[in-house]
Enzyme design. Structure first.
Site, short mmCIF file in Angstrom:
data_model
loop_
_atom_site.label_atom_id
_atom_site.label_comp_id
_atom_site.label_asym_id
_atom_site.label_seq_id
_atom_site.Cartn_x
_atom_site.Cartn_y
_atom_site.Cartn_z
N ASP A 50 0.79 -1.26 0.00
CA ASP A 50 0.00 0.00 0.00
C ASP A 50 0.81 1.29 0.00
OD1 ASP A 50 -1.92 -1.94 0.25
OD2 ASP A 50 -2.75 -1.23 2.14
N LYS A 110 -6.61 -4.93 -3.07
CA LYS A 110 -7.25 -5.58 -1.92
C LYS A 110 -8.29 -4.64 -1.30
CE LYS A 110 -3.48 -4.33 1.30
NZ LYS A 110 -4.22 -3.55 2.27
N CYS A 155 -2.11 -2.43 7.81
CA CYS A 155 -2.07 -3.38 6.67
C CYS A 155 -0.83 -4.26 6.68
CB CYS A 155 -2.22 -2.61 5.37
SG CYS A 155 -3.89 -1.92 5.22
#
Ligand code: C5J
Length: 225
Positions: free
Chosen positions: A29, A134, A167
């Site tokens: 990310d 995701k 995450c």
């Protein structure tokens, strides 16, 4: 290098041994909305410089992985433009007047295809590097990451990116439950909150490496010499 051809990285709670053919670099990310001034992260009041300090160490590790021809994968947190994969609970969480899917400073917030959802220019994926979109915090939930790793014979992961306690931690826990060994280089993961950075890393390596190992990019690169 060890007698059996594995590389040995100084790490906590103990040395991390890996075979490059079966170990992927998984970058979580590193998206404009989380890292860039003017993005969603900053709009929520966060200090993005706490994440931006991870860019240079990630670039260094990524350059070496690419030079060696080893496997690299990237993830992005975000949702379909029709928001079909956005749970209502996630949409309303935080009670903010502006939430996921709404127009934000860099396009619709955390929506696939929008400028803010993209990976920062400094770490743009190459065409042959899988990018996993995701909808959740963990990279295994509702994605084909596990299938890709299995098909490529990957058994170990070097996990970097943001944020350490959300995450990155969720992905490391998911990976651990699926049988992967994970090494997290502390300078390549970042949090908006120093105390979460510290505890997020401690949680991974606690109790003999309950979820994985923690090291530093310098130590990984030293192991390759
Ligand atoms: C968050 C992430 N913190 N990539 N996302 O919402 O960690």
């Amino acid at each position: 290098m060890n007698y059996n051809g594995t590389l040995v990285v100084e790490a906590e709670p103990y040395a991390f041994e890996f075979s490059p053919a079966t170990c992927a670099l998984l970058i979580i990310d590193m998206q404009r909305d989380f890292l860039e001034p003017g993005g969603f992260g900053e709009m929520l009041g966060n200090d993005v410089s706490r994440l931006r300090c991870t860019i240079a160490p990630n670039q260094r590790l990524l350059a070496v992985w690419r030079m060696k021809g080893w496997q690299v994968m990237h993830t992005r947190e975000g949702h379909r433009p029709d928001l079909g994969c956005l749970p209502p609970a996630k949409k309303i969480r935080g009670r903010s007047p502006t939430t996921i899917g709404d127009p934000g400073p860099m396009g619709r917030i955390l929506v696939r295809g929008q400028a803010g959802h993209d990976i920062i220019p400094e770490l743009q994926p190459l065409p042959d590097e899988p990018v996993i979109d995701k909808p959740g915090k963990g990279a295994f939930f509702a994605t084909d990451l596990h299938a890709i790793l299995q098909n490529r014979g990957i058994k170990q992961l070097i996990v970097t990116g943001v944020t350490t306690e959300v995450c990155v931690n969720t992905t490391v826990r998911e990976a651990n439950d699926r049988g992967y060994d994970c090494l997290v280089p502390e300078d390549c993961v970042g949090s908006y909150f120093p105390e979460f950075q510290d505890m997020g890393l401690k949680m991974i390596k606690a109790q003999g490496g309950i979820f994985g190992w923690v090291s530093h990019s310098d130590k990984i690169l030293a192991a390759l010499q």
